[in-house]
Design an enzyme around this catalytic site. Structure first.
Site, short mmCIF file in Angstrom:
data_model
loop_
_atom_site.label_atom_id
_atom_site.label_comp_id
_atom_site.label_asym_id
_atom_site.label_seq_id
_atom_site.Cartn_x
_atom_site.Cartn_y
_atom_site.Cartn_z
N SER A 203 1.27 -1.10 -0.44
CA SER A 203 -0.31 0.30 -0.29
C SER A 203 0.86 1.33 0.15
O SER A 203 2.48 1.10 0.53
CB SER A 203 -0.94 0.22 1.49
OG SER A 203 -1.38 1.26 1.58
N TYR B 67 -0.95 -0.44 10.51
CA TYR B 67 -1.13 -1.02 8.85
C TYR B 67 -0.50 -0.28 7.99
O TYR B 67 0.29 -1.26 7.44
CB TYR B 67 -2.69 -0.19 8.68
CG TYR B 67 -2.95 -0.22 7.12
CD1 TYR B 67 -4.07 -1.67 7.19
CD2 TYR B 67 -2.11 -0.04 5.73
CE1 TYR B 67 -3.95 -1.63 5.52
CE2 TYR B 67 -3.19 -0.07 4.39
CZ TYR B 67 -3.87 -0.85 4.45
OH TYR B 67 -4.24 -0.59 3.48
N LYS C 220 2.41 -3.04 5.92
CA LYS C 220 2.54 -2.43 4.49
C LYS C 220 4.58 -2.45 4.03
O LYS C 220 4.70 -3.01 3.34
CB LYS C 220 1.55 -2.00 4.49
CG LYS C 220 0.50 -1.96 4.32
CD LYS C 220 0.12 -3.44 3.05
CE LYS C 220 -2.10 -3.56 3.36
NZ LYS C 220 -2.09 -4.63 2.57
#
Ligand SMILES: NC(=O)c1ccc[n+]([C@@H]2O[C@H](COP(=O)([O-])OP(=O)(O)OC[C@H]3O[C@@H](n4cnc5c(N)ncnc54)[C@H](O)[C@@H]3O)[C@@H](O)[C@H]2O)c1
Length: 251
Positions: free
Chosen positions: A144, A157, A161
């Site tokens: 991402s 997150y 990533k």
């Protein structure tokens, strides 16, 4: 337009029940691949669309946070199709924003288990199979833009990533001589069940302020980018991160 870019290939897609993974599975089937549709949730809707268009696919229930489950996913693919050529690892979760200071450790662990270890277990299980087959093949890990830009409130997150990006690069170097290519797709904001803020909401306006093209991407656009990385179209490309993100990164 389908031109048989994956004719005769076998592809495993995790997260195939929804969003980007589903679009990847449909696009790959259109290009002639036989699909292994792997998800925690049932991928029956993806399966029936592929079969209705004359394609071949099977579903596998997998929890990518489990090593054994990922090993069993690859074994099921080999049992059905005799080999595997490519994997797109798109299973993932998103959590409500929370600062690092207030972060619940169980939530952090869950994020790392799925968004980091899930990709690790999937990519490693497939890579072992590709090596056993004598080399060749492609792996596309879903990262991402959040693996590169720090987003306050999204610590877990972003951490997961960033780890996916580094895992991709290390695996690419370890496997390059065997002709196994490992790349990552880093989408920007893409309209899926994971990213669905109301148009004009604070969240939407924030996302658009970071996106020079001033629109979200579609799962189909991300699938096209995955097709490039998974197919011979990118035959001299490995260890790279493709930012499919409406201009979020231009350096
Ligand atoms: N949508 C975006 O804006 C966006 C942006 C950047 C990166 N991504 C990444 O793309 C990938 C796909 O996201 P999406 O937007 O299609 O999300 P989505 O929620 O539509 O699909 C995710 C799928 O992963 C599955 N899944 C979740 N946990 C799992 C587990 N433990 N084992 C197996 N399957 C599991 C879910 O059942 C679901 O079908 C994710 O890795 C996500 O982080 C998405």
């Amino acid at each position: 337009m389908a031109t048989g870019k994956l004719e005769g290939k076998v592809a495993i897609v995790t997260g195939a029940a929804s969003g980007i993974g589903q679009a990847v599975a449909l696009r790959f089937a259109e290009e002639g691949a036989r699909l292994v549709l792997a998800d925690l949730n049932a991928s029956d809707a993806t399966l029936s669309q592929i079969v209705a268009r004359g394609g071949e696919a099977m579903t596998v229930a997998v929890d990518t946070s489990s090593k054994d489950s990922c090993d069993a996913m690859v074994a099921a693919a080999v049992e059905r199709f005799g080999r595997v050529d490519t994997g797109v690892f798109a299973a993932g979760i998103r959590q409500d924003p929370v600062s690092v200071l207030d972060l619940d450790l169980a939530a952090l662990q869950k994020m790392l288990d799925i968004n980091m270890m899930g990709v690790f277990h999937s990519a490693r299980a497939l890579a072992r199979q590709l090596v056993a087959q004598g080399g060749g093949g492609t792996i596309v890990n879903l990262a991402s833009t959040a693996g590169k830009i720090p987003i306050p409130g999204s610590g877990p997150y972003c951490m997961a990533k960033a780890a996916v990006i580094m895992l991709t690069k290390v695996m690419a170097l370890e496997l390059a001589e065997l002709g196994i290519r490992v790349n990552a797709l880093a989408p920007g904001f893409t309209s899926t069940p994971m990213w669905d803020p109301e148009k004009g909401s604070d969240e939407d306006l924030w996302a658009m302020s970071m996106t020079p093209m001033k629109r979200t991407g579609t799962p189909e656009e991300q699938a096209e980018a995955c097709l490039f990385l998974a197919s011979e179209a990118s035959s001299y490309t490995t260890g790279q991160v493709l930012y499919s993100a409406g201009g979020q990164f231009v350096d």
